[in-house]
Design an enzyme around this catalytic site. Structure first.
Site, mmCIF file in Angstrom:
data_model
loop_
_atom_site.group_PDB
_atom_site.id
_atom_site.type_symbol
_atom_site.label_atom_id
_atom_site.label_comp_id
_atom_site.label_asym_id
_atom_site.label_seq_id
_atom_site.Cartn_x
_atom_site.Cartn_y
_atom_site.Cartn_z
ATOM 1 N N GLU A 35 -3.139 8.896 -10.992
ATOM 2 C CA GLU A 35 -2.580 7.771 -11.734
ATOM 3 C C GLU A 35 -2.596 8.054 -13.230
ATOM 4 O O GLU A 35 -3.649 8.353 -13.794
ATOM 5 C CB GLU A 35 -3.413 6.523 -11.430
ATOM 6 N N ARG B 38 2.119 -5.998 -10.388
ATOM 7 C CA ARG B 38 2.528 -5.377 -9.117
ATOM 8 C C ARG B 38 2.849 -6.393 -8.025
ATOM 9 O O ARG B 38 3.324 -6.004 -6.963
ATOM 10 C CB ARG B 38 1.449 -4.407 -8.631
ATOM 11 N N ARG C 234 0.834 -1.208 0.000
ATOM 12 C CA ARG C 234 0.000 0.000 0.000
ATOM 13 C C ARG C 234 0.871 1.261 0.000
ATOM 14 O O ARG C 234 1.498 1.601 0.998
ATOM 15 C CB ARG C 234 -0.916 -0.016 1.227
ATOM 16 N N ASP D 35 -13.268 8.449 -6.618
ATOM 17 C CA ASP D 35 -12.674 7.368 -7.422
ATOM 18 C C ASP D 35 -13.107 7.598 -8.872
ATOM 19 O O ASP D 35 -14.220 7.236 -9.254
ATOM 20 C CB ASP D 35 -13.158 6.008 -6.881
ATOM 21 N N HIS E 199 0.032 3.724 -10.537
ATOM 22 C CA HIS E 199 -1.003 4.007 -9.526
ATOM 23 C C HIS E 199 -0.367 4.758 -8.352
ATOM 24 O O HIS E 199 -0.403 4.314 -7.194
ATOM 25 C CB HIS E 199 -1.569 2.650 -9.081
HETATM 26 O O1 TA6 Z 1 -7.307 3.460 -8.845
HETATM 27 C C1 TA6 Z 1 -8.353 3.516 -7.967
HETATM 28 C C2 TA6 Z 1 -8.705 2.106 -7.548
HETATM 29 O O2 TA6 Z 1 -9.002 1.338 -8.672
HETATM 30 C C3 TA6 Z 1 -9.858 2.191 -6.555
HETATM 31 O O3 TA6 Z 1 -11.067 1.707 -7.069
HETATM 32 C C4 TA6 Z 1 -9.357 1.479 -5.326
HETATM 33 O O4 TA6 Z 1 -9.937 0.327 -4.985
HETATM 34 C C5 TA6 Z 1 -7.856 1.475 -5.529
HETATM 35 O O5 TA6 Z 1 -7.602 1.487 -6.894
HETATM 36 C C6 TA6 Z 1 -6.987 0.514 -4.755
HETATM 37 O O6 TA6 Z 1 -6.997 -0.761 -5.270
HETATM 38 P P1 TA6 Z 1 -6.208 -1.918 -4.542
HETATM 39 O O7 TA6 Z 1 -6.452 -3.139 -5.393
HETATM 40 O O8 TA6 Z 1 -4.747 -1.529 -4.534
HETATM 41 O O9 TA6 Z 1 -6.746 -2.030 -3.150
#
Ligand code: TA6
Length: 302
Positions: free
Chosen positions: A274, A100, A74, A215, A170
């Site tokens: 992103e 990733r 994260r 989002d 991201h």
């Molecule tokens: O980029 C935004 C997103 O797609 C959100 O919908 C949110 O869930 C985030 O990414 C994080 O995703 P993750 O799979 O890393 O928990």
């Protein structure tokens, strides 16, 4: 340990690049030079931190991040590829693709004449990745750590049929407080509002400010955008090429609590901007051709 010694012997640069066993297992490269410091996990080729010299970090890494092999970390700049968000047809496949969460290898490290440091990494295909995505691609990431941070994600189609990819860098940016920032550069643009799990088309009115979960996938935009941070009195500029979507995300309190790895109030200190090719903007890479999504982040006083 021997592998780490070999990695340092081959790709370490004395005083600039050192590879170490990171917390929880995955190997981390530590970069330091006259312009900045940064860290990068070989799992996912994920930049974890970047701070221009004399500045607080510009990239946010959760204090509660979990470093578990095969799980996304994260914060930092996760590489989403070869799809963005949930898989289009198979909900059993990982969200945001697999790039990733799998190991990458270091291909090259270089000390540049201007004092910056460059690292090139390549994704390592295996039977597990081929089971998730059958196409023959070579994916590489070039990271340039300097006064600016540059990332260039290149997809080469090494097969004999065209394929389609969705992708994103991201990146989680460090901010003073989510209520005190705005994002300029996407004014008037069309976006998909994903809050609540739907996909409603809307148009951006003025700069973006935040008062609830956000989002959004901004479509058909190659614009540079900027995070204007009143509290930290700085602007982070995000320039990009090879990218037609920009995703803006903050989970806000309730969703962050459920996620469990953002840390107490962590969501207040981060925003994801992103550079992506997602939804309407997925990219067809022709057989034998390549496509590069590149970004450059720059911090300046506000
Ligand atoms: O980029 C935004 C997103 O797609 C959100 O919908 C949110 O869930 C985030 O990414 C994080 O995703 P993750 O799979 O890393 O928990």
């Amino acid at each position: 340990m021997i592998e780490l010694a070999a990695l340092n012997a081959r790709h370490g640069i004395p005083g600039q690049v050192t590879f170490k066993q990171g917390p929880g297992g995955p190997v981390v490269g530590e970069v330091t030079n006259a312009h900045a410091s940064a860290t990068l996990a070989l799992q996912g080729a994920q930049v974890l931190t970047w701070a221009p010299r004399g500045q607080s970090p510009a990239i946010w890494l959760s204090r509660a991040a979990r470093f578990v092999p095969g799980k996304s970390i994260r914060g930092g700049a996760p590489v989403c590829w070869p799809w963005f968000g949930p898989h289009a047809t198979d909900p059993g496949l990982p969200a945001h693709g697999y790039a990733r969460t799998v190991p990458w290898e270091v291909v090259e490290t270089r000390a540049l004449d201007d004092g910056a440091t460059e690292l090139a990494l390549a994704l390592v295909e295996n039977d597990q990745t081929r089971a998730m995505w059958r196409h023959r691609a070579r994916l590489s990431l070039r990271v340039t750590v300097g006064r600016t941070l540059k990332l260039a994600l290149a997809t080469l189609n090494a097969g004999n049929e065209d394929f389609v990819i969705g992708e994103a860098l991201h990146t989680y940016f460090a901010i003073g407080d989510i209520a005190d920032i705005r994002i300029a550069g996407l004014e008037g643009g069309e976006y998909l509002d994903k809050v609540g799990g739907g996909s409603v088309r809307r148009r951006q009115d003025g700069p973006i400010s935040f008062a609830a979960e956000t989002d959004r996938i901004y479509l058909n935009t190659e614009a540079e955008c900027a995070i204007e941070d009143a509290r930290l009195k700085r602007r982070i500029r995000i320039a990009k090429s090879g990218s037609r979507s920009t995703v803006v995300w903050n989970p806000w309190a309730a969703k962050a609590d459920k996620m469990g790895d953002l840390g107490p109030d962590g969501w207040r200190g981060m925003v994801c901007v992103e550079s992506a090719n997602a939804a309407d903007n997925v990219v067809t890479v022709k057989a034998g051709a390549s496509h590069t999504l590149a970004v450059e982040y720059r911090v300046e006083p506000l």
